[in-house]
Design a protein around this motif. Structure first.
Motif, PDB file in Angstrom:
ATOM      1  N   ASP A  59      -2.271  -0.245   4.046  1.00  0.00           N
ATOM      2  CA  ASP A  59      -2.036  -0.898   2.762  1.00  0.00           C
ATOM      3  C   ASP A  59      -0.746  -0.384   2.119  1.00  0.00           C
ATOM      4  O   ASP A  59       0.052  -1.153   1.578  1.00  0.00           O
ATOM      5  CB  ASP A  59      -3.233  -0.653   1.840  1.00  0.00           C
ATOM      6  N   TYR A  60      -0.546   0.915   2.185  1.00  0.00           N
ATOM      7  CA  TYR A  60       0.663   1.511   1.594  1.00  0.00           C
ATOM      8  C   TYR A  60       1.907   1.053   2.346  1.00  0.00           C
ATOM      9  O   TYR A  60       2.944   0.756   1.746  1.00  0.00           O
ATOM     10  CB  TYR A  60       0.548   3.036   1.630  1.00  0.00           C
ATOM     11  N   ASN A 108      -8.680  -6.577  -2.698  1.00  0.00           N
ATOM     12  CA  ASN A 108      -7.523  -5.699  -2.538  1.00  0.00           C
ATOM     13  C   ASN A 108      -6.456  -6.153  -3.532  1.00  0.00           C
ATOM     14  O   ASN A 108      -5.561  -6.928  -3.208  1.00  0.00           O
ATOM     15  CB  ASN A 108      -7.001  -5.770  -1.100  1.00  0.00           C
ATOM     16  N   ASP A 146     -12.450   2.166  -1.831  1.00  0.00           N
ATOM     17  CA  ASP A 146     -13.091   1.895  -0.545  1.00  0.00           C
ATOM     18  C   ASP A 146     -14.097   0.745  -0.544  1.00  0.00           C
ATOM     19  O   ASP A 146     -14.931   0.652   0.360  1.00  0.00           O
ATOM     20  CB  ASP A 146     -13.755   3.163  -0.001  1.00  0.00           C
ATOM     21  N   CYS A 157      -5.084   0.437  -1.662  1.00  0.00           N
ATOM     22  CA  CYS A 157      -4.403   1.527  -2.377  1.00  0.00           C
ATOM     23  C   CYS A 157      -3.901   1.117  -3.751  1.00  0.00           C
ATOM     24  O   CYS A 157      -3.560   1.973  -4.555  1.00  0.00           O
ATOM     25  CB  CYS A 157      -3.232   2.063  -1.537  1.00  0.00           C
ATOM     26  N   TRP A 209      -5.840   3.017   4.171  1.00  0.00           N
ATOM     27  CA  TRP A 209      -4.896   3.312   3.084  1.00  0.00           C
ATOM     28  C   TRP A 209      -3.456   3.316   3.589  1.00  0.00           C
ATOM     29  O   TRP A 209      -2.555   2.778   2.940  1.00  0.00           O
ATOM     30  CB  TRP A 209      -5.269   4.658   2.469  1.00  0.00           C
ATOM     31  N   TYR A 215      -7.219   5.689  -2.450  1.00  0.00           N
ATOM     32  CA  TYR A 215      -7.736   4.573  -1.665  1.00  0.00           C
ATOM     33  C   TYR A 215      -9.086   4.182  -2.238  1.00  0.00           C
ATOM     34  O   TYR A 215     -10.016   4.987  -2.301  1.00  0.00           O
ATOM     35  CB  TYR A 215      -7.892   4.949  -0.188  1.00  0.00           C
ATOM     36  N   HIS A 227     -12.645   5.383  -6.102  1.00  0.00           N
ATOM     37  CA  HIS A 227     -11.827   5.767  -4.954  1.00  0.00           C
ATOM     38  C   HIS A 227     -12.678   6.410  -3.867  1.00  0.00           C
ATOM     39  O   HIS A 227     -13.789   6.885  -4.106  1.00  0.00           O
ATOM     40  CB  HIS A 227     -10.726   6.746  -5.386  1.00  0.00           C
TER      41      HIS A 227
END
Length: 645
Positions: free
Chosen positions: A344-345, A13, A243, A235, A341, A241, A203
């Motif tokens: 994460d955002y 990530n 994956d 993200c 997502w 996103y 993505h």
């Protein structure tokens, strides 16, 4: 004996331009791979910078800091006696490339630029990088001084070459190159390359994983070989996103698969392979006939054997067995992909949570349930002791008295970070108001209920004072223009109120920070243009913006049982309506009536336009065959024109 090797790939990530954070996650993946006995480690595309740097890839600072981070990886003690495949941008002769850097024992063996760039859909790599050409061409790259001081090297090869170790040969295939018709793994395999690495920034898209796995299996089934697939996860500061789902395959069979949707920052998968299995698989004579005519790659020699006597002579130690690859259903993909997502955002935005206008319809309902799914994932990760999730969660809630807080209930956690509001008018029904309230109570979010008629009336009064005209709805004798304007003013005022509440609700609740506004406009309505500009479709982020109405309804039906939310059945049975016009016994506004087509029919338009790339004529030709049993060609033409306007 002597042919077993442990190989590692990973999902990371990474954050755009978070050089130090990205470095730590890379080093952690190397550390884990080393602990598991791996001698080759592969990482995601552009892992040092993060994939979503956009125009920062045009800045010299991005390249300088990338070399600084690579220098630290080269000096990392636990990276010794391993072959590492690292992703970063490289500028060569003032041309910028998306590259893999192959290193071993504090030396750079090869810089391999990407040869086929992703430049459609969500990708614009040609804006930042140039594709390397021609194939099998290499030249000298003069290293920057900060790397010369570390490696003692002045010049290293850059270009399309392969790495030859003591016991095997390794080639690089970069993301998009797997999807191209004449993929590099074909020519590399014919030239004796036995291990292919693929580092991606791929993505999430509904049902896309099938294609990715099929291509990897086909590549290794037809050509033989080992395939290590690594992917970005999260993200990346972007609205996409990525994956994850790292994979290892051999001879057409998957032997290791990572998670597709995860809150983990670092996930490493390893597998033990017998390189003799590749050689045996390639024993067919027809392959040999093609191989003798194949053009050769320049081989970069690496003084490392990937196989190890430590495992080859260990009793009962055997190659990793093939597994049945795991796929999520589309409903599960919607439940977990956007949820990961969102988390994460949220943690990257340093805000305090989300705000959603909850209308009582399927779209905002689906968005709310996705947030509920996120809360479930966070609670599960926290209960499993994920320290990164716990630390991020405590920063988000920002309550010092709860410094030891660990969420145990998704509803309780949702009440802290998730805020919803029903913004009703005289045109709203009791049923939608009640559905919104029941859903909010079920998932635990902080919910408010309001009427905004006075605000709508005030705006119309201003218009009347300025123009001396009072617009009316159609049922009151107004024109189509008046009717549409009165609908749109309600929708746009909801957007204004959404941002006001998003900024001030934490303050109202004696908390700090602000909230991210969530949108709830599905992809079908965006394609059709069935929305009000700058209404609730205008938001900070829209979790369902790439999902069709039909898929959303299937997701709601899935979540009803999977998450135990029986109220969702009422949303599925309700007629989709904007509730922006007055309703009478004779007239109730309906989305499908307004659009002149059903959502099932609209989804067909979406597939033809976005997936099959049909223009008006080819779309008409396909629809004539699709609907020829129920509509005459002239009726299809009129219907199509209605759908495209």
């Amino acid at each position: 004996m002597g042919h077993l090797m442990i190989l590692a790939t990973c999902s990371l990530n990474q954050w755009a331009l978070d050089f130090e954070g990205n470095l730590e996650r890379i080093l952690e993946s190397i550390r884990v791979a080393k602990q598991r006995g791996a001698t080759l480690r592969v990482g995601p595309e552009l892992e040092i910078t993060g994939y979503g740097c956009f125009d920062h890839f045009l800045e010299g600072d991005t390249y300088l800091h990338s070399w600084e981070m690579l220098g630290k990886i080269l000096e990392f003690e636990e990276a010794r006696d391993m072959l590492l495949d690292i992703g970063m941008p490289v500028s060569h002769k003032n041309v910028k490339y998306n590259c893999r850097v192959i290193i071993h024992n504090c030396k750079i063996l090869l810089i391999r630029p990407k040869m086929f760039l992703a430049n459609d859909g969500n990708y614009r790599e040609m804006r930042y990088f140039t594709a390397w050409s021609p194939a099998r061409y290499i030249e000298d790259y003069y290293l920057p001084r900060i790397i010369r001081n570390v490696t003692g090297q002045t010049v290293v090869p850059i270009g399309d070459a392969v790495v030859s170790t003591i016991d095997t040969c390794i080639g690089v295939e970069l993301c998009e190159e797997l999807f191209t018709p004449n993929s590099p793994h074909i020519s590399m395999g014919l030239d004796g390359v036995e291990i292919i690495t693929n580092s991606s920034g791929s993505h999430h898209e509904l049902r896309k994983l099938y294609r990715r796995i099929d291509l990897i299996k086909e590549a290794t089934l037809k050509s033989g070989g080992v395939y290590l697939y690594s992917n970005q996860q999260g993200c990346d500061g972007d609205r996409l996103y990525y994956d994850g789902c790292a994979l290892i395959a051999i001879n057409g069979q998957i032997i290791a698969q990572g998670s597709q949707f995860s809150l983990k920052d670092v996930e490493v998968i390893t597998a033990t392979i017998d390189i003799e299995d590749v050689r045996s698989h390639r024993g067919m004579s027809s392959r040999g006939m093609q191989a003798v005519n194949a053009n050769s790659y320049h081989r970069i020699k690496a003084s490392i054997a990937l196989s190890s006597e430590k495992i080859n002579f260990k009793p009962h130690f055997s190659p990793t067995k093939p597994i049945k690859e795991h796929y999520h259903t589309p409903e599960q993909e919607i439940a977990f992909g956007p949820a990961c997502w969102l988390w994460d955002y949220l943690r990257r935005s340093k805000t305090s949570g989300f705000f959603l206008p909850l209308s009582g319809g399927v779209d905002s309902c689906a968005t709310a349930v996705i947030v509920h799914s996120m809360c479930r994932l966070v609670v599960e990760a926290a209960s499993n002791g994920d320290t990164q999730v716990i630390m991020d969660m405590r920063k988000i809630i920002g309550e010092k008295e709860d410094s030891d807080y660990i969420p145990t209930d998704p509803k309780e956690f949702a009440n802290r970070i998730f805020h919803t509001c029903y913004m009703g008018t005289v045109n709203s029904s009791k049923e939608t108001r009640e559905r919104a309230k029941k859903l909010a109570n079920t998932i635990g979010c902080y919910h408010i209920d309001m009427n905004m008629d006075s605000i709508v009336s005030s705006v119309c009064t201003v218009f009347n004072l300025v123009t001396n005209k009072a617009p009316r709805f159609r049922i009151d004798g107004g024109t189509d223009a008046e009717n549409l304007a009165l609908q749109n003013v309600q929708a746009r005022l909801r957007m204004v109120l959404s941002y006001l509440f998003a900024q001030l609700l934490p303050w109202v609740r004696n908390k700090t920070g602000s909230l991210l506004v969530l949108g709830s406009s599905n992809v079908d309505e965006c394609l059709r243009g069935y929305l009000t500009k700058y209404d609730c479709s205008s938001a900070d982020i829209n979790p369902i913006g790439a999902i069709s109405k039909n898929d959303l309804r299937k997701f709601i039906d899935y979540a009803k049982n999977e998450f135990g939310i029986p109220i969702l059945d009422e949303f599925l049975k309700a007629t989709p309506t904007a509730e922006l016009e007055p309703f009478t016994h004779e007239y109730i506004q309906s989305d499908e009536a307004d659009m002149g087509m059903t959502y099932d029919e609209l989804s067909i338009f979406g597939k033809l336009r976005k997936i099959e790339r049909c223009g008006p004529f080819s779309m008409f030709s396909k629809l004539v065959h699709e609907w020829g049993t129920k509509l005459r060609p002239e009726e299809v033409f009129r219907f199509q024109n209605n759908g495209l306007t």
